[in-house]
Design a protein around this motif. Structure first.
Motif, PDB file in Angstrom:
ATOM      1  N   THR A 118     -18.164  17.250  13.275  1.00 52.83           N
ATOM      2  CA  THR A 118     -18.454  18.600  13.744  1.00 52.83           C
ATOM      3  C   THR A 118     -17.331  19.578  13.426  1.00 52.83           C
ATOM      4  O   THR A 118     -17.582  20.771  13.231  1.00 52.83           O
TER       5      THR A 118
ATOM      6  N   GLN B 269     -18.236  22.883  11.550  1.00 48.43           N
ATOM      7  CA  GLN B 269     -17.930  24.206  12.106  1.00 48.43           C
ATOM      8  C   GLN B 269     -17.179  25.063  11.105  1.00 48.43           C
ATOM      9  O   GLN B 269     -17.484  26.254  10.917  1.00 48.43           O
TER      10      GLN B 269
ATOM     11  N   TRP C  42     -23.150  20.562  18.348  1.00 49.79           N
ATOM     12  CA  TRP C  42     -22.005  21.453  18.208  1.00 49.79           C
ATOM     13  C   TRP C  42     -21.484  21.501  16.768  1.00 49.79           C
ATOM     14  O   TRP C  42     -20.283  21.570  16.527  1.00 49.79           O
TER      15      TRP C  42
ATOM     16  N   GLY D 260     -14.116  26.748  18.589  1.00 51.25           N
ATOM     17  CA  GLY D 260     -14.592  25.395  18.394  1.00 51.25           C
ATOM     18  C   GLY D 260     -13.431  24.427  18.409  1.00 51.25           C
ATOM     19  O   GLY D 260     -12.458  24.582  19.161  1.00 51.25           O
TER      20      GLY D 260
END
Length: 589
Positions: A464, A468, A491, A512
């Motif tokens: 992730t 991101q 996410w 994030g």
């Protein structure tokens, strides 16, 4: 439909210097692009830029075309800086001046001095003239021959250093293999009463008798090589743009990315061949020595052919004139075959990581036949290597703008490392488990449960984190393609992330996982490496070669990347370090 975040719209008030919340998304539109890029590269940073690229001709294959920008680099890499009209600002459109001036008055009059002196008459009249400053871009000087390296810097200790590496690393691979196979995982040393010369002769005899590059080994290795090359060209995929190439006037190459389909098709074919008794997976474990010899020889042969071919075709790039150094670093920048198979892309993803997974699966197949079960430790490695190979395949389109694709030439370093070094030296955790009875390395079930859970959690963070970063970049450029390759994890996208605007026009993601630690993806990579060694215990040093090697490499790479970011972003990077003070582990370091 892809979305992009606007780089021009920011709230009037922000809590930190340059820190803004990304406004709501809007439908992308195509406009005339500015071709600007930075002198410094930071492939591993969380930064992005808003540059776009010239239109490319439509591919003839029935595939999706994905445009990608410059992976975190923004200003002046692709062309010489132009300064005029008194205020020292630049305005380039696809690498050329607009209307013969840069951000000046329509009548060509300058408002002041450009860098303290205007290139015109007493009134600052420029008449379309500009002051041109020569720049050295990644070893290439503007307007000069791109075949010559104009940078005075030599990596790896120059010719002496690279020659030592080319000689010693194959010897190290043989040494580790002999220790793992004939010395119960211990360091090979002379026996009592055995002279050093006799010991060397004994080691050579083992290599000759047990690792001779047989016809069968050549057939196995090169059948896999050709098969993966065919998969690269024939499997469904998407096109992705690479970084602009300064010496080609900002041209961006298209890369064909079919890794995820190739990966799953390879698994299906390998499983079919195994269960039909055509080719047992554990054959690559039984033939490890000969296959390693073939891989080492192939690394040298392919590197020689690549070098000679580049020189013969006049395709060399950034040459220093020092033969051994140039051979190691490579001669050609973007070697391709059939107009679609990019050799650097092909070698980077498919060969090393697929071989590594194949060795782990072969060990599992051997245990199943011998013991009627597969040990938890081997299952752990199969899971770990599967996740890594799959991640490289499903995110293949993300590496087209990385340092290896953009800057590194196709020489011995990349060729040998991908053909032999990575798959046949990083694998010693697997070789140790394959050579020993499961009872000799059995872990407590609670320890194994903790290792599985911990690894899966860190994999989620790693996957992730990269998602991101790359979705943030793509959204800012309006090139985001919503792919659903397995596994899709929660996410993977940060909605309306906070980010820091920089003087280069880039944005540094400060939300994030990148809002927790600046190099958290490096921490995850190191955790993986440590677990690959930890699963074998501490009875042999060879499974710990990869963690030790990786630790040194990742620390050096983090230091190098931080220095580039400091130079490139200046105060904005300082603000990011204040906002996110932790480098590797949140609240720890």
């Amino acid at each position: 439909m892809s979305e992009r975040y606007s780089l021009r719209q920011t709230p009037k008030k922000t809590e930190h210097l340059g820190l803004v919340q990304t406004p709501g998304t809007r439908k992308p539109y195509r406009r005339k692009s500015q071709f600007t890029e930075s002198l410094m590269e930071d492939d591993d940073s969380s930064a992005t830029d808003s540059s776009s690229r010239p239109k490319a001709s439509k591919p003839k294959r029935n595939v999706i075309v994905v445009e990608d920008a410059m992976n975190g680099d923004a200003m002046m890499d692709a062309s010489t800086e132009y300064m005029a009209n008194g205020n020292g600002t630049k305005n380039l459109s696809n690498g050329s001046l607009t209307n013969g001036s840069a951000n000046g008055h329509a009548n060509g009059h300058a408002n002041g001095h450009a860098n303290g002196k205007a290139n015109g008459n007493a009134n600052g009249h420029t008449n379309g003239h500009v002051q041109k400053l020569e720049l050295v871009v990644d070893g290439w000087r503007e307007g000069m021959d791109p075949k010559i390296d104009y940078s005075p810097h030599f990596d790896f200790g120059g010719s002496a250093g690279v020659t030592t590496m080319m000689v010693c690393f194959p010897l190290l691979m043989y040494y580790m293999w002999i220790g793992a196979t004939f010395y119960d995982g211990k360091f090979p040393t002379p026996e009592p009463g055995q002279s050093f010369l006799q010991f060397i002769q004994h080691m050579g005899h083992l290599v000759y008798t047990e690792a001779f590059p047989s016809v069968r080994a050549w057939t196995i290795y090169w059948t896999f090589f050709v098969f993966e090359g065919a998969c690269y060209c024939l499997m469904p995929g998407i096109y992705q743009y690479g970084k602009p190439l300064p010496h080609l006037g900002g041209k961006q190459l298209l890369y064909y990315c079919s890794g995820i389909w190739s990966f799953w098709f390879t698994i299906v074919v390998a499983a079919t061949l195994h269960f039909l008794n055509i080719f047992k997976l554990y054959t690559i474990i039984d033939e490890f020595g000969p296959i390693m010899s073939v891989a080492i020889i192939s690394g040298f042969l392919v590197a020689i052919v690549a070098y000679v071919s580049a020189i013969a075709r006049g395709a060399q790039h950034r040459m220093t004139g020092r033969f051994l150094y140039d051979f190691f670093m490579g001669a050609e920048l973007n070697p391709r075959m059939f107009g679609i198979l990019d050799f650097k892309m092909f070698f980077e993803v498919r060969l090393p990581w697929y071989i590594l997974l194949g060795l782990s699966c072969g060990t599992a197949a051997r245990q199943w036949e011998e013991y009627g079960y597969v040990s938890a430790e081997v299952c752990f490695l199969v899971m770990a290597h599967f996740l890594y190979a799959n991640a490289c395949s499903k995110g293949e389109e993300l590496i087209t703008t990385t340092w290896d694709m953009y800057y590194e030439k196709w020489g011995f370093m990349l060729i040998f490392w991908n053909l032999a070094g990575v798959p046949l030296s990083y694998c010693h955790c697997t070789i140790y488990l394959a050579n020993h009875d499961p009872a000799t390395y059995h872990h407590n079930k609670y320890v194994m449960a903790a290792l599985f859970v911990g690894y899966l959690f860190v994999y989620w963070v790693w996957d992730t984190t990269n998602s991101q970063k790359n979705r943030f970049r793509s959204s800012e450029r309006g090139t985001l393609v919503d792919r659903h390759a397995f596994p899709q994890l929660p996410w993977q996208t940060v909605k309306n992330p906070r980010h820091i605007k920089t003087k280069t026009g880039d944005s540094i993601l400060a939300d994030g996982w990148y809002g927790q630690a600046r190099k958290i993806h490096y921490t995850c990579d190191l955790y993986f490496a440590l677990n690959w060694g930890l699963i074998t215990g501490f009875s042999s040093p060879f499974p710990w070669f990869y963690p030790a090697f990786f630790f040194g490499m990742i620390c050096h790479r983090a230091y190098r990347d931080i220095e580039r970011c400091k130079l490139k972003y200046g105060e904005s990077w300082d603000e990011y370090t204040k906002l996110v003070p932790y480098l590797f582990i949140p609240y720890v370091i």
